[in-house]
Design an enzyme around this catalytic site. Structure first.
Site, PDB file in Angstrom:
ATOM      1  N   LYS A 179      40.159  27.436  50.571  1.00 22.67           N
ATOM      2  CA  LYS A 179      40.823  28.585  49.935  1.00 22.67           C
ATOM      3  C   LYS A 179      40.117  29.901  50.275  1.00 22.67           C
ATOM      4  O   LYS A 179      40.750  30.948  50.377  1.00 22.67           O
ATOM      5  CB  LYS A 179      40.839  28.370  48.427  1.00 22.67           C
ATOM      6  CG  LYS A 179      41.654  29.377  47.645  1.00 22.67           C
ATOM      7  CD  LYS A 179      41.750  28.937  46.200  1.00 22.67           C
ATOM      8  CE  LYS A 179      42.539  29.908  45.348  1.00 22.67           C
ATOM      9  NZ  LYS A 179      42.665  29.400  43.965  1.00 22.67           N
ATOM     10  N   ASP A 203      37.802  32.691  33.938  1.00 25.21           N
ATOM     11  CA  ASP A 203      38.003  31.504  34.777  1.00 25.21           C
ATOM     12  C   ASP A 203      36.722  31.208  35.558  1.00 25.21           C
ATOM     13  O   ASP A 203      36.399  31.900  36.528  1.00 25.21           O
ATOM     14  CB  ASP A 203      39.188  31.755  35.730  1.00 25.21           C
ATOM     15  CG  ASP A 203      39.476  30.560  36.643  1.00 25.21           C
ATOM     16  OD1 ASP A 203      38.667  29.605  36.676  1.00 25.21           O
ATOM     17  OD2 ASP A 203      40.502  30.588  37.349  1.00 25.21           O
ATOM     18  N   GLU A 256      47.039  33.243  38.866  1.00 25.78           N
ATOM     19  CA  GLU A 256      46.389  32.209  38.053  1.00 25.78           C
ATOM     20  C   GLU A 256      46.201  32.644  36.594  1.00 25.78           C
ATOM     21  O   GLU A 256      46.534  31.879  35.685  1.00 25.78           O
ATOM     22  CB  GLU A 256      45.057  31.800  38.694  1.00 25.78           C
ATOM     23  CG  GLU A 256      45.258  30.966  39.956  1.00 25.78           C
ATOM     24  CD  GLU A 256      44.028  30.889  40.848  1.00 25.78           C
ATOM     25  OE1 GLU A 256      42.937  31.302  40.412  1.00 25.78           O
ATOM     26  OE2 GLU A 256      44.165  30.413  41.987  1.00 25.78           O
ATOM     27  N   ASP A 276      48.349  24.155  41.153  1.00 25.25           N
ATOM     28  CA  ASP A 276      47.132  24.960  41.136  1.00 25.25           C
ATOM     29  C   ASP A 276      46.354  24.581  42.392  1.00 25.25           C
ATOM     30  O   ASP A 276      45.771  23.504  42.471  1.00 25.25           O
ATOM     31  CB  ASP A 276      46.344  24.644  39.853  1.00 25.25           C
ATOM     32  CG  ASP A 276      44.957  25.303  39.839  1.00 25.25           C
ATOM     33  OD1 ASP A 276      44.642  26.061  40.765  1.00 25.25           O
ATOM     34  OD2 ASP A 276      44.212  25.034  38.881  1.00 25.25           O
TER      35      ASP A 276
HETATM   36  P1  ADP Z   1      38.058  25.450  40.983  1.00 21.77           P
HETATM   37  O1  ADP Z   1      38.869  26.376  40.146  1.00 21.77           O
HETATM   38  O2  ADP Z   1      36.997  26.155  41.769  1.00 21.77           O
HETATM   39  O3  ADP Z   1      38.898  24.567  41.832  1.00 21.77           O
HETATM   40  P2  ADP Z   1      37.511  23.734  38.679  1.00 21.77           P
HETATM   41  O4  ADP Z   1      38.157  24.606  37.687  1.00 21.77           O
HETATM   42  O5  ADP Z   1      38.129  22.431  38.955  1.00 21.77           O
HETATM   43  O6  ADP Z   1      37.198  24.492  40.022  1.00 21.77           O
HETATM   44  O7  ADP Z   1      36.006  23.504  38.167  1.00 21.77           O
HETATM   45  C1  ADP Z   1      35.124  22.647  38.792  1.00 21.77           C
HETATM   46  C2  ADP Z   1      33.780  22.760  38.104  1.00 21.77           C
HETATM   47  O8  ADP Z   1      33.916  22.347  36.732  1.00 21.77           O
HETATM   48  C3  ADP Z   1      32.714  21.879  38.706  1.00 21.77           C
HETATM   49  O9  ADP Z   1      31.550  22.642  38.890  1.00 21.77           O
HETATM   50  C4  ADP Z   1      32.493  20.797  37.638  1.00 21.77           C
HETATM   51  O10 ADP Z   1      31.179  20.317  37.627  1.00 21.77           O
HETATM   52  C5  ADP Z   1      32.793  21.556  36.380  1.00 21.77           C
HETATM   53  N1  ADP Z   1      33.110  20.633  35.290  1.00 21.77           N
HETATM   54  C6  ADP Z   1      34.120  19.742  35.230  1.00 21.77           C
HETATM   55  N2  ADP Z   1      34.067  19.022  34.079  1.00 21.77           N
HETATM   56  C7  ADP Z   1      32.974  19.478  33.391  1.00 21.77           C
HETATM   57  C8  ADP Z   1      32.374  19.140  32.137  1.00 21.77           C
HETATM   58  N3  ADP Z   1      32.864  18.171  31.375  1.00 21.77           N
HETATM   59  N4  ADP Z   1      31.272  19.820  31.759  1.00 21.77           N
HETATM   60  C9  ADP Z   1      30.771  20.777  32.546  1.00 21.77           C
HETATM   61  N5  ADP Z   1      31.278  21.146  33.739  1.00 21.77           N
HETATM   62  C10 ADP Z   1      32.377  20.510  34.156  1.00 21.77           C
HETATM   63 MG    MG Z   2      40.678  27.068  39.407  1.00 17.39          MG
END
Ligand code: ADP
Ligand code: MG
Length: 625
Positions: free
Chosen positions: A87, A208, A186, A25
């Site tokens: 990205k 998402d 995705e 991913d």
């Molecule tokens: P991307 O798809 O953009 O790479 P992610 O799916 O990894 O991003 O999401 C990252 C986001 O998820 C960040 O804003 C982070 O603060 C939030 N996040 C991660 N864990 C938690 C949690 N336990 N509670 C709330 N938000 C969370």
């Molecule tokens: Mg993602």
């Protein structure tokens, strides 16, 4: 892109031989790598037991770039050389990037190629190169964990990624030394992780919400085919925005200047993020601020207060949801399941609002950070050939070869099995009789060499071929399989343009079990088919050698053979004749042919010299100048 569900073609020749495959991913904020071990997909951790790799690359002078957590931590002190959210730049030209606004802290270098580069202390780098660093890190992680080189990887991309963005992702993978088995959408990966592809059909919403982006996709699964009905989203909405509103709230509460300096700003964002994540587990959390001048300042933020702060942001995700549903032409009550993806869907208020909107409990059992990588890993495991034969799977490839009947009851394969669809292939054929006015086209499926061992799909005729001598007509037969697996065959005579065509049903009317049986059959017979052909070839060769030698000996054996030699040759000849009659092993016949050829080598040479002399005698030398 549609995915055709078929049964596993059983690519692994040795069932015990497990090939190493990973699902990746490649996210805007975080990236992950996952693999299937003992039948279970799971993400892989680094040495510090961290599964998420921040998608951040920091370029340094005279050393390899720093990737991940360390780079993320340094982003505040060295923003110009630390590339985040790369990205967003993939497959983009300089003009698109200018549209992305001024918040990007990098200096872009215009190049004569369309690919923009960012100026760093280690030289100019393109988005593809930066992404390749992230992929390399994940590749290494996987290879260290699994103890071997990866055979292949499936990399996920947003469903809305266009060709340029997909190509850029593939280029990055290549640069990282990865063999890309497939790019997978995705949302489809998330659906696969939940095993939704095991259902016969259904409509699914994939919600998402990541760090900086929001995507909603409506997928339809129909007879094993996943179709993206609609996508919508907001490329500037995510968890980061929640952090911003919480940070603003802290500024207000603490009575700070509205525009804090970059250092304090960073500190506030980190505090906000920590608070937000803590409130997923707890009802309230304490926020402590280290201020240079004053004594430390602290306050409490409750979940309820945070919900009020972030609620407008969550509402903002619902209009793309409405749009996607409208575009897909489905109502919320037609949605079978809602899949939650992305770290920000951990926020309880997000789950609550999504549940209310779709009027059903969203699926949250699989870690929303990991679900995409896990689905990709499952797909990679299948594509690399690790699944037992009886497992169902999703593949957008044709399950069995497609071909045409040719002279002698043989099959000419036009599209080979496992070719990715959509695909079109053409081949030219000709007439075999003078004045032939029609040609019958027989479409076949299967892996065997002969018509009677293959499955007949369709027959049609090309008529009104203008009279021509045999071999002069050029008949181009085109096989086309579209993304839904629909085969159409067209035959056209090239000089006159007359044409005829036929369509064949999706999946060619075969059930998965039938496909499986046919594949097993072809594999069971593959060896046999090959041996039969080799035997036939050697038998024909033996007959040719025996006949030629017998004819020669009848003519002049007493002239060119001495008695000892003759006895040996005759023995070898007899040996070959009996072997030809007795054995069904090509190798044994071949050996006898070689022995015989050796035994009569001197005789053949003598005969040849003599015949040359004979040919020359009676001619004057000058004739041969
Ligand atoms: P991307 O798809 O953009 O790479 P992610 O799916 O990894 O991003 O999401 C990252 C986001 O998820 C960040 O804003 C982070 O603060 C939030 N996040 C991660 N864990 C938690 C949690 N336990 N509670 C709330 N938000 C969370
Ligand atoms: Mg993602």
């Amino acid at each position: 892109m549609a995915l055709l569900q078929i049964s596993e073609p059983g690519e692994s020749t040795a069932p015990h031989e497990h090939r190493l495959a990973a699902g990746i991913d490649l996210g805007t904020t975080n990236s992950l790598v996952a693999t299937v071990r003992s039948g279970e997909a799971d993400t892989l951790a680094d040495a510090e037991n961290s599964h998420l790799l921040p998608s951040v690359v920091r370029y340094v002078d005279g050393a390899a770039p720093v990737v991940g957590i360390a780079a993320h931590e340094q982003s505040a002190i060295d923003p110009a050389n630390t590339i985040v959210s790369v990205k967003r730049l993939m497959g983009r030209g300089i003009v698109d990037i200018k549209h992305l606004g001024s918040q990007l802290p990098y200096e872009f270098v215009e190049t004569d190629t369309a690919v923009p580069r960012m100026r760093t202390i280690a030289g100019d780098v393109s988005a593809v190169q930066v992404s390749a660093e992230i992929l390399k890190t994940l590749k290494n992680r996987a290879e260290q964990t699994l103890g071997g080189e990866l055979d292949g990887a499936v990399i996920t991309v947003p469903a809305y990624f266009d060709d340029a963005q997909r190509q850029a992702t593939k280029d990055a993978a290549k640069l990282a030394g990865l063999n890309v088995l497939r790019l997978l959408n995705e949302p489809t990966a998330a659906a696969i992780a939940y095993g939704l592809d095991n259902d016969a059909e259904g409509v699914f919403a994939i919600y998402d919400l990541g760090g900086g982006t929001f995507d909603i996709s409506i997928l339809r699964l129909n007879k094993g085919v996943f179709e993206v009905l609609a996508t919508a989203g907001d490329s500037a909405l995510g968890g980061d925005d929640m952090d911003i509103v919480i940070a603003r709230w802290i500024i207000e509460q603490a009575g700070l200047d509205e525009n804090p300096d970059p250092g304090l700003s960073r500190q506030l964002m980190n505090l906000a993020r920590d608070a937000k994540e803590t409130l997923t587990e707890q009802q309230q959390t304490e926020i402590c601020l280290e201020l240079e001048t004053d004594k430390p300042w602290a306050t409490v933020l409750t979940r309820g207060q945070m919900n009020t702060l972030i609620d407008p942001l969550i509402s903002k995700t619902l209009s793309p949801c409405r749009r996607a549903l409208r575009d897909a032409g489905v109502k919320t009550d037609q949605i079978n399941d809602v899949v939650m993806v992305g770290g920000s869907t951990r926020v309880l208020q997000v789950r609550e609002r999504v549940k209310d909107f779709f009027a059903r409990e969203p699926l949250v059992d699989i870690d929303p950070d990991k679900v995409v990588a896990m689905g990709a890993a499952r797909q990679a495991d299948i594509l690399v050939g690790n699944k037992p034969d009886d497992e169902m799977l999703l593949l957008d490839v044709i399950p069995l070869s497609l071909g045409l009947e040719t002279m002698g009851g043989l099959v000419e394969k036009i599209i080979h099995r496992n070719t990715t669809i959509p695909v079109a292939r053409a081949q030219e054929f000709t007439t075999y009789k003078d004045g032939q006015g029609a040609m019958s086209i027989h479409v076949l499926q299967g892996e065997r060499e002969t018509v009677d061992a293959s499955r007949s799909l369709a027959r049609f005729a090309l008529r009104d071929i203008p009279p021509m001598v045999a071999g002069a007509a050029r008949i181009r037969v085109t096989f086309q399989v579209d993304a839904d697996g629909l085969l159409s065959v067209t035959a056209q005579e090239q000089t006159s343009g007359v044409q005829s065509s036929i369509e064949v049903k999706p999946s060619y009317g075969l059930t998965d079990t039938e496909i499986e049986t046919m594949l097993r059959d072809s594999m069971d017979h593959a060896q046999e088919d090959m041996e039969t052909r080799r035997l036939r070839e050697q038998q024909v060769e033996a007959d040719r050698v025996i006949e030629a030698l017998q004819a020669a000996m009848a003519e002049d054996a007493d002239v060119y053979m001495d008695p000892d030699e003759r006895e040996q040759i005759e023995q070898a000849l007899q040996a070959l004749i009996s072997m030809r009659a007795e054995t069904d092993q090509a190798g044994l016949i071949k050996k006898e042919i070689a022995k015989l050829e050796k035994a009569c080598g001197a005789y053949v040479e003598r005969r040849m010299n003599a015949s040359i002399q004979k040919a020359m005698s009676g001619h004057s030398v000058s004739e041969f100048d």
